[in-house]
Design a protein around this motif. Structure first.
Motif, PDB file in Angstrom:
ATOM      1  N   GLN A  48      -0.647   1.402  -0.092  1.00 28.23           N
ATOM      2  CA  GLN A  48      -1.522   1.040   1.255  1.00 28.23           C
ATOM      3  C   GLN A  48      -1.330  -0.263   1.641  1.00 28.23           C
ATOM      4  O   GLN A  48      -0.955  -0.710   3.028  1.00 28.23           O
ATOM      5  CB  GLN A  48      -2.760   0.442   0.604  1.00 28.23           C
ATOM      6  CG  GLN A  48      -4.214   0.801   1.793  1.00 28.23           C
ATOM      7  CD  GLN A  48      -4.752   1.641   2.513  1.00 28.23           C
ATOM      8  OE1 GLN A  48      -4.220   2.941   2.187  1.00 28.23           O
ATOM      9  NE2 GLN A  48      -4.755   1.508   3.904  1.00 28.23           N
ATOM     10  N   CYS A  57       1.604   1.031   3.476  1.00 28.27           N
ATOM     11  CA  CYS A  57       1.468   0.787   5.700  1.00 28.27           C
ATOM     12  C   CYS A  57       0.872   0.271   5.575  1.00 28.27           C
ATOM     13  O   CYS A  57       1.945  -0.067   7.008  1.00 28.27           O
ATOM     14  CB  CYS A  57      -0.334   1.930   5.492  1.00 28.27           C
ATOM     15  SG  CYS A  57       0.276   3.586   4.533  1.00 28.27           S
ATOM     16  N   GLN A  58       0.703  -1.319   5.641  1.00 32.94           N
ATOM     17  CA  GLN A  58       0.320  -2.160   6.565  1.00 32.94           C
ATOM     18  C   GLN A  58       1.466  -2.840   6.619  1.00 32.94           C
ATOM     19  O   GLN A  58       1.229  -3.373   8.133  1.00 32.94           O
ATOM     20  CB  GLN A  58      -0.831  -3.227   5.629  1.00 32.94           C
ATOM     21  CG  GLN A  58      -2.119  -3.039   5.608  1.00 32.94           C
ATOM     22  CD  GLN A  58      -3.337  -3.296   4.127  1.00 32.94           C
ATOM     23  OE1 GLN A  58      -2.691  -3.942   3.264  1.00 32.94           O
ATOM     24  NE2 GLN A  58      -4.705  -3.564   4.601  1.00 32.94           N
ATOM     25  N   SER A 110       3.631  -0.782   9.195  1.00 37.46           N
ATOM     26  CA  SER A 110       2.186  -1.131  10.950  1.00 37.46           C
ATOM     27  C   SER A 110       2.596  -2.814  11.439  1.00 37.46           C
ATOM     28  O   SER A 110       3.308  -2.233  12.830  1.00 37.46           O
ATOM     29  CB  SER A 110       1.041  -0.697  10.389  1.00 37.46           C
ATOM     30  OG  SER A 110       0.560  -0.885  11.380  1.00 37.46           O
ATOM     31  N   PHE A 149       3.171   8.842   0.373  1.00 40.70           N
ATOM     32  CA  PHE A 149       4.052   7.875   1.426  1.00 40.70           C
ATOM     33  C   PHE A 149       3.423   8.468   3.202  1.00 40.70           C
ATOM     34  O   PHE A 149       2.714   7.622   3.682  1.00 40.70           O
ATOM     35  CB  PHE A 149       4.725   7.375   1.082  1.00 40.70           C
ATOM     36  CG  PHE A 149       4.666   5.766   2.312  1.00 40.70           C
ATOM     37  CD1 PHE A 149       3.823   4.854   1.793  1.00 40.70           C
ATOM     38  CD2 PHE A 149       6.023   5.695   3.119  1.00 40.70           C
ATOM     39  CE1 PHE A 149       3.491   3.767   3.050  1.00 40.70           C
ATOM     40  CE2 PHE A 149       5.951   4.498   4.523  1.00 40.70           C
ATOM     41  CZ  PHE A 149       5.093   3.312   3.936  1.00 40.70           C
ATOM     42  N   LEU A 156       0.607   7.734   5.985  1.00 41.15           N
ATOM     43  CA  LEU A 156       0.625   7.387   6.820  1.00 41.15           C
ATOM     44  C   LEU A 156       0.039   7.818   8.182  1.00 41.15           C
ATOM     45  O   LEU A 156      -0.043   7.410   9.647  1.00 41.15           O
ATOM     46  CB  LEU A 156       2.503   7.257   7.460  1.00 41.15           C
ATOM     47  CG  LEU A 156       3.155   5.221   6.878  1.00 41.15           C
ATOM     48  CD1 LEU A 156       4.380   5.860   7.355  1.00 41.15           C
ATOM     49  CD2 LEU A 156       2.479   4.628   7.601  1.00 41.15           C
ATOM     50  N   TYR A 200      -3.693   6.364   7.503  1.00 37.46           N
ATOM     51  CA  TYR A 200      -3.981   5.029   7.407  1.00 37.46           C
ATOM     52  C   TYR A 200      -4.511   4.575   8.985  1.00 37.46           C
ATOM     53  O   TYR A 200      -5.339   3.612   7.868  1.00 37.46           O
ATOM     54  CB  TYR A 200      -1.791   4.213   7.649  1.00 37.46           C
ATOM     55  CG  TYR A 200      -1.599   2.798   7.507  1.00 37.46           C
ATOM     56  CD1 TYR A 200      -2.886   2.497   6.585  1.00 37.46           C
ATOM     57  CD2 TYR A 200      -1.867   2.145   8.425  1.00 37.46           C
ATOM     58  CE1 TYR A 200      -3.050   0.969   6.682  1.00 37.46           C
ATOM     59  CE2 TYR A 200      -1.961   0.839   8.796  1.00 37.46           C
ATOM     60  CZ  TYR A 200      -3.113   0.140   7.686  1.00 37.46           C
ATOM     61  OH  TYR A 200      -2.434  -1.139   7.416  1.00 37.46           O
ATOM     62  N   HIS A 258       7.327   8.268  11.908  1.00 42.22           N
ATOM     63  CA  HIS A 258       8.076   8.116  10.756  1.00 42.22           C
ATOM     64  C   HIS A 258       9.007   9.610  10.613  1.00 42.22           C
ATOM     65  O   HIS A 258       7.667  10.289  11.663  1.00 42.22           O
ATOM     66  CB  HIS A 258       7.296   7.934  10.019  1.00 42.22           C
ATOM     67  CG  HIS A 258       6.190   8.804   9.654  1.00 42.22           C
ATOM     68  ND1 HIS A 258       4.703   8.395   9.799  1.00 42.22           N
ATOM     69  CD2 HIS A 258       5.968   9.986   7.998  1.00 42.22           C
ATOM     70  CE1 HIS A 258       3.933   9.634   9.426  1.00 42.22           C
ATOM     71  NE2 HIS A 258       4.641   9.850   8.163  1.00 42.22           N
TER      72      HIS A 258
END
Length: 142
Positions: free
Chosen positions: A15, A18-19, A22, A44, A48, A51, A59
């Motif tokens: 997580q 992801c942040q 991003s 992953f 994404l 998310y 991606h």
């Protein structure tokens, strides 16, 4: 020389990854996410896709034909790296060819083993003269 950023208290790790990915893409940076295996790469990739309710992080997996044209590439093993701005390491070891990247992001979870492995990577980078920065997510968040 590659700038190395350690993010501690990075839980849950995927997580937080992801942040950070991003955030990097909003800054128009290209990112390689280096995972330890196919299973983590697929997890992953799936995360994404789900998310953000609004917004999308473009991606591809590293072996995809359009990976070189995609801002975020998910790689593992000996996958070809298609660009060299930022690499985010989810592996227990230092990623191969990390010195080609402008920036390396290391995530450190709360577990004892994860912290021990991260200390080893930290020493490895420090002993080779890399510029290292630390960010404690328990204090500031992403």
């Amino acid at each position: 020389m590659t700038r190395v950023d350690f993010y501690s208290s990075a839980e849950p790790k995927l997580q937080v990854a992801c942040q950070l990915v991003s955030k990097a893409t909003r800054q128009q940076l290209r990112v390689v996410v280096y995972t330890p295996d196919e299973s983590t790469a697929r997890a992953f990739d799936k995360l994404l896709w789900t998310y953000q309710a609004i917004g999308f992080v473009p991606h591809r997996m590293a072996h995809h034909a359009l990976a070189s044209e995609t801002p975020v590439v998910i790689a593992h093993g000996g996958a070809e790296m298609s660009h060299y701005q930022v690499i985010l390491n989810l592996h227990a070891d230092s990623p191969p060819s990390f010195g080609r990247f402008e920036r390396l992001i290391e995530l450190v979870g709360a577990g004892h083993d994860d912290r021990r492995l991260a200390r080893g990577r930290y020493r490895f980078y420090r002993d080779r003269g890399y510029e290292i920065h630390h960010h404690d997510l328990s204090r500031s968040g992403v």
